[in-house]
Design a protein around this motif. Structure first.
Motif, PDB file in Angstrom:
ATOM      1  N   GLY A 276       0.651  -1.294   0.024  1.00 43.22           N
ATOM      2  CA  GLY A 276      -0.052  -0.032  -0.138  1.00 43.22           C
ATOM      3  C   GLY A 276       0.964   1.322   0.097  1.00 43.22           C
ATOM      4  O   GLY A 276       2.053   1.240  -0.304  1.00 43.22           O
ATOM      5  N   THR A 277       0.069   2.418   0.381  1.00 44.72           N
ATOM      6  CA  THR A 277       0.909   3.760   0.381  1.00 44.72           C
ATOM      7  C   THR A 277       0.657   4.390   1.584  1.00 44.72           C
ATOM      8  O   THR A 277      -0.341   4.370   2.207  1.00 44.72           O
ATOM      9  CB  THR A 277       0.357   4.422  -0.700  1.00 44.72           C
ATOM     10  N   ALA A 278       1.784   4.705   2.317  1.00 50.78           N
ATOM     11  CA  ALA A 278       1.783   5.438   3.631  1.00 50.78           C
ATOM     12  C   ALA A 278       2.000   6.925   3.402  1.00 50.78           C
ATOM     13  O   ALA A 278       2.645   7.362   2.603  1.00 50.78           O
ATOM     14  CB  ALA A 278       2.984   5.129   4.526  1.00 50.78           C
ATOM     15  N   LEU A 279       0.907   7.833   3.851  1.00 48.46           N
ATOM     16  CA  LEU A 279       0.561   9.090   3.732  1.00 48.46           C
ATOM     17  C   LEU A 279       0.921   9.901   4.757  1.00 48.46           C
ATOM     18  O   LEU A 279       0.510   9.521   6.001  1.00 48.46           O
ATOM     19  CB  LEU A 279      -0.691   9.424   2.964  1.00 48.46           C
ATOM     20  N   ILE A 280       1.726  10.917   4.808  1.00 48.40           N
ATOM     21  CA  ILE A 280       1.879  11.956   5.743  1.00 48.40           C
ATOM     22  C   ILE A 280       1.606  13.236   5.422  1.00 48.40           C
ATOM     23  O   ILE A 280       2.042  14.014   4.271  1.00 48.40           O
ATOM     24  CB  ILE A 280       3.551  11.713   6.353  1.00 48.40           C
ATOM     25  N   ALA A 281       0.680  13.997   6.159  1.00 53.14           N
ATOM     26  CA  ALA A 281       0.231  15.150   5.525  1.00 53.14           C
ATOM     27  C   ALA A 281       0.762  16.291   6.858  1.00 53.14           C
ATOM     28  O   ALA A 281       0.561  16.243   7.998  1.00 53.14           O
ATOM     29  CB  ALA A 281      -1.236  15.546   5.635  1.00 53.14           C
ATOM     30  N   ASP A 282       1.391  17.350   6.503  1.00 54.89           N
ATOM     31  CA  ASP A 282       1.875  18.375   7.161  1.00 54.89           C
ATOM     32  C   ASP A 282       1.875  19.533   6.620  1.00 54.89           C
ATOM     33  O   ASP A 282       1.532  19.772   5.351  1.00 54.89           O
ATOM     34  CB  ASP A 282       3.321  17.977   7.883  1.00 54.89           C
ATOM     35  N   ARG A 283       2.451  20.634   7.439  1.00 52.62           N
ATOM     36  CA  ARG A 283       2.293  21.973   6.858  1.00 52.62           C
ATOM     37  C   ARG A 283       3.503  22.093   5.849  1.00 52.62           C
ATOM     38  O   ARG A 283       4.565  21.899   6.251  1.00 52.62           O
ATOM     39  CB  ARG A 283       2.330  22.971   8.085  1.00 52.62           C
TER      40      ARG A 283
END
Length: 285
Positions: A276-283
């Protein structure tokens, strides 16, 4: 931790044809096992570190977000709480499990980074031990350097050979923050909450990494090579040692998130396969 059986349930699911439900259980259990408290934000859960240690993230609530969906308003509520707590505005999730979260995070002004999510094939042939790599104990004299090397590695991301070397490591070790990291990781090693492997030559640590076990699931994290020592197979050797140690201690599922596709190809040599795909969201900076 949600329950005493959660990690075992995670490993059972992670070892099945679809490993993602089991990894979701691990992602929910690991912060709790690490001393974080969970704050409920509907389809999202914010984990807040209690005491010393790295700040945790927000992520989809176990079993809720994929069914209900996540809105930008949900994301903004969590971000406001993170600002209030003075912790990084960060959300982590698996793209295939919670597909609605990417658009919601972007609508809330976050930048999303994608990383290959990989699980170890239990039938993969194990590489021989690297001669420069060993697992460190809680009182090992190289531990302070070993927890400092990844800081230099991640400050210059990628796989190309860089400038930072032993001299820069020696300077970074003198920072009081590095001693704080050593004390924290030493305690985690002593309590069984992490294991750390390092590659060293002539007393100089060149690469290190850890795995975090929860029940019989283990995530390999923080593998970093001193930039001047890259392209020597050290990260591969450290990861192989972590895998061997985790399996010897009873792990049934070992997984990681690769930095990018180039790094994923390195881990594939150890038998890790993309799931799968690990996603990280940040500023954005």
């Amino acid at each position: 931790m949600t329950s005493a059986s959660a990690p075992s349930d995670a490993s059972a699911a992670a070892g099945a044809s679809d490993p993602l439900p089991g990894l979701e259980r691990y992602y929910d259990a690991a912060p709790r096992a690490g001393g974080a408290r969970a704050e409920d934000f509907g389809p999202l859960t914010l984990f807040v570190q209690e005491g010393a240690g790295w700040p945790y993230y927000a992520r989809p609530a176990l079993g809720a977000a994929s069914a209900a969906g996540v809105s930008a308003a949900d994301v903004e509520r969590v971000l406001a709480r993170q600002r209030e707590l003075n912790v990084p505005e960060s959300i982590e999730w698996v793209a295939e499990t919670t597909p609605s979260l990417r658009a919601a995070a972007q609508a809330a002004g976050l930048q999303v980074h994608a990383h290959p999510l990989m699980v170890l094939d239990p039938s993969a042939v194990r590489l021989p031990a690297h001669p420069d790599v060993r697992v460190l104990g809680a009182a090992d004299p190289l531990l302070r350097a070993a927890v400092t090397v990844p800081m230099l590695a991640f400050a210059a991301p990628g796989t190309a050979v860089g400038e930072a070397g032993p001299a820069e490591l020696a300077v970074a070790e003198r920072d009081p923050a590095s001693e704080g990291r050593r004390v924290r990781v030493s305690g985690m090693i002593a309590s069984g909450r992490t294991a750390l492997a390092a590659a060293a030559r002539d007393g100089v640590v060149l690469c290190s990494g850890q795995y975090i076990p929860v029940g019989d699931v283990a995530e390999v994290v923080g593998v970093g090579t001193l930039p001047s020592a890259r392209r020597q197979g050290l990260a591969l050797g450290v990861t192989a040692a972590l895998v061997a140690d985790a399996l010897a201690r009873g792990a049934r599922t070992v997984f990681l998130s690769a930095g990018d596709e180039d790094v994923a190809r390195v881990y594939a040599r150890l038998g890790f396969r993309p799931v799968g795909t690990a996603l990280i969201a940040d500023r954005p900076l």
